[in-house]
Design a protein around this motif. Sequence first.
Motif, short mmCIF file in Angstrom:
data_model
loop_
_atom_site.label_atom_id
_atom_site.label_comp_id
_atom_site.label_asym_id
_atom_site.label_seq_id
_atom_site.Cartn_x
_atom_site.Cartn_y
_atom_site.Cartn_z
N HIS A 1 0.81 -1.22 0.00
CA HIS A 1 0.00 0.00 0.00
C HIS A 1 0.84 1.27 0.00
O HIS A 1 0.32 2.35 0.29
CB HIS A 1 -0.93 0.01 1.22
CG HIS A 1 -1.79 -1.21 1.34
ND1 HIS A 1 -2.71 -1.55 0.37
CD2 HIS A 1 -1.84 -2.19 2.29
CE1 HIS A 1 -3.31 -2.68 0.73
NE2 HIS A 1 -2.80 -3.08 1.88
N HIS A 2 2.12 1.16 -0.34
CA HIS A 2 2.98 2.35 -0.30
C HIS A 2 2.61 3.31 -1.43
O HIS A 2 2.43 2.90 -2.58
CB HIS A 2 4.45 1.94 -0.40
CG HIS A 2 5.39 3.00 0.08
ND1 HIS A 2 5.70 4.11 -0.67
CD2 HIS A 2 6.06 3.14 1.26
CE1 HIS A 2 6.54 4.87 0.01
NE2 HIS A 2 6.78 4.31 1.18
N ILE A 3 2.53 4.59 -1.11
CA ILE A 3 2.10 5.60 -2.08
C ILE A 3 3.10 5.77 -3.22
O ILE A 3 2.74 6.20 -4.32
CB ILE A 3 1.86 6.96 -1.37
CG1 ILE A 3 1.14 7.94 -2.30
CG2 ILE A 3 3.17 7.53 -0.85
CD1 ILE A 3 -0.25 7.53 -2.68
N ALA A 4 4.36 5.39 -2.99
CA ALA A 4 5.39 5.60 -4.02
C ALA A 4 5.17 4.75 -5.27
O ALA A 4 5.79 5.00 -6.30
CB ALA A 4 6.78 5.31 -3.44
N GLN A 5 4.28 3.75 -5.20
CA GLN A 5 4.07 2.90 -6.37
C GLN A 5 3.10 3.51 -7.38
O GLN A 5 2.82 2.92 -8.42
CB GLN A 5 3.55 1.53 -5.94
CG GLN A 5 2.20 1.55 -5.26
CD GLN A 5 1.80 0.18 -4.73
OE1 GLN A 5 1.59 -0.76 -5.50
NE2 GLN A 5 1.71 0.06 -3.42
N VAL A 6 2.61 4.73 -7.10
CA VAL A 6 1.61 5.32 -8.00
C VAL A 6 2.16 5.54 -9.40
O VAL A 6 1.42 5.40 -10.39
CB VAL A 6 1.04 6.64 -7.43
CG1 VAL A 6 0.25 6.40 -6.16
CG2 VAL A 6 2.14 7.67 -7.20
N ASP A 7 3.44 5.90 -9.53
CA ASP A 7 4.01 6.13 -10.86
C ASP A 7 3.92 4.87 -11.72
O ASP A 7 3.47 4.91 -12.87
CB ASP A 7 5.47 6.58 -10.76
CG ASP A 7 5.61 7.97 -10.18
OD1 ASP A 7 4.61 8.72 -10.19
OD2 ASP A 7 6.71 8.32 -9.73
N ALA A 8 4.35 3.75 -11.14
CA ALA A 8 4.34 2.50 -11.89
C ALA A 8 2.92 2.05 -12.21
O ALA A 8 2.65 1.56 -13.32
CB ALA A 8 5.09 1.42 -11.11
N ILE A 9 2.00 2.22 -11.26
CA ILE A 9 0.62 1.80 -11.48
C ILE A 9 -0.02 2.65 -12.58
O ILE A 9 -0.72 2.14 -13.46
CB ILE A 9 -0.18 1.90 -10.17
CG1 ILE A 9 0.29 0.81 -9.20
CG2 ILE A 9 -1.68 1.77 -10.44
CD1 ILE A 9 -0.34 0.91 -7.83
N GLU A 10 0.23 3.96 -12.54
CA GLU A 10 -0.32 4.84 -13.57
C GLU A 10 0.20 4.45 -14.95
O GLU A 10 -0.57 4.36 -15.92
CB GLU A 10 0.06 6.29 -13.27
CG GLU A 10 -0.45 7.27 -14.31
CD GLU A 10 0.11 8.67 -14.12
OE1 GLU A 10 -0.48 9.62 -14.67
OE2 GLU A 10 1.15 8.81 -13.43
N GLN A 11 1.49 4.20 -15.06
CA GLN A 11 2.06 3.87 -16.36
C GLN A 11 1.63 2.49 -16.83
O GLN A 11 1.46 2.25 -18.03
CB GLN A 11 3.58 4.00 -16.28
CG GLN A 11 4.01 5.45 -16.16
CD GLN A 11 5.43 5.63 -15.65
OE1 GLN A 11 6.02 4.71 -15.09
NE2 GLN A 11 5.97 6.81 -15.84
N LEU A 12 1.42 1.59 -15.89
CA LEU A 12 0.88 0.28 -16.24
C LEU A 12 -0.53 0.45 -16.83
O LEU A 12 -0.88 -0.17 -17.84
CB LEU A 12 0.83 -0.60 -14.99
CG LEU A 12 0.61 -2.11 -15.16
CD1 LEU A 12 1.64 -2.72 -16.10
CD2 LEU A 12 0.66 -2.80 -13.81
N GLY A 13 -1.32 1.33 -16.22
CA GLY A 13 -2.65 1.61 -16.74
C GLY A 13 -2.61 2.24 -18.12
O GLY A 13 -3.43 1.94 -18.99
#
Length: 447
Positions: free
Chosen positions: A152-164
């Motif tokens: 649940h770490h917020i720092a993973q948002v970049d990777a999740i966004e780009q995966l999307g």
Amino acid sequence: MSRSLTQVNCYILLSAVLIVAARGSAQSVDDDSYRNAYDGAIAQQSYDEAAVIAKMQLARALDAGNRDALSTATLYSDLASAQRLAGNYSAAQLNYETAVSAIEARTDRMNIALERPLLGLGETLLSDGRPDLALDFFARAVHVRQVNDGPHHIAQVDAIEQLGQAYAVLGDTKKSEAMATRLGVLIERHAATPVIAARELWVRQGGLYRLIDMPGMERAAYARAIEAGAAGEPGWVEPYVRTGESFLSEYLQAYVDASSQDELPDRKLLTDAELALREAIEVAYSDDGLHWQQKYRASLALGDFYSVAGNFSEARQAYSEAWKLLTADPAGLSRRAADLESTTLIWQPPINVDGLVLLEPGRMLDDGWLPDGRIKVSFSVNRRGRLSNIALLEISPDRHPRIEARIKEGLAGYVYRPRMSRGFTVDTAGLTIEFGFSVPSEKATEK
């Protein structure tokens, strides 16, 4: 010599002097100075110069025998990032891969230092038109972050966004939507954490929904962005602008999809778009301390809206204000040249030409379609952003009167942001556009 070029030359000179001097000085001083020089060039969008700075520092590290050091891997990533931003994708991919290898040789396959080059590899492949290959690197970056900092770490948002984004490009709407939902869960979970920029993250979630054509969810994300943070913060105007653009985009798509007058979209979408963009202007100009770039963003978006909507006097007024903002600050002059001193296509309805598929230059053909020829057209753009003097220069292999008529009719619906000179919109002649066209293959027809 321009201000930006002078600054970049200073960055390169500073980096060169420091790298030479650092052979007999403290490592930390040299690293700090290098970082300032590199980051300064990136901030100026002088990516080739940033690559030169990174290469010089990398050469110094390799000369010192630090080939497998984590700091050297960082330099490879710096170089790759500058190359990616400059559009040199093959070189960027090679240097990101070298960074990954150096980190794995020094540590293991789950070290958090891997996240940056893995994301960089994904971004490079996505920009290079290979989203299928990008997926694995984005997914691995998410996994590395979760192994190190939890799920649940917020720092993973970049990777999740780009995966999307990669899923969206591949047409996998469900998986892209799942990534957008996951972004929202993370933002909600950390909304009370002072260190995160909640407004920016909600805007990014909205952008992901835009890619998969979910305007309701997109605007809901922008509404959350408006609720987050305080007035006057960086990015304060952006969710208002994005909301207006979303309403306009939904209207235009519905207009294209309508097969009869009875199916034309409700013009309330245009009214809502105008209200949101007007609110963006009000917000931007209500705070004298707000950066001029936010005022410019709102003014340009409002001008584009009025150009598409056909309110030409309001469009000219908004563009004139944007021109003044860019002219008042030396840092805005290069932006003015790119955005306002040349024509910019802002609305491009599809052109139906008797079953032919028209493809813009550089667009890849879908599976099942074969390239068949090309069409080159000349035209003028008047001060209202509409096309005139449309003439077909070339159709190969064959000319056909009906095809020519359809193309001229379709191009007449294009809307450009008109070129400006000395703060006024002006006519522009002698423009050309070239399309490829294809016909269905037998295999596609059988399907």
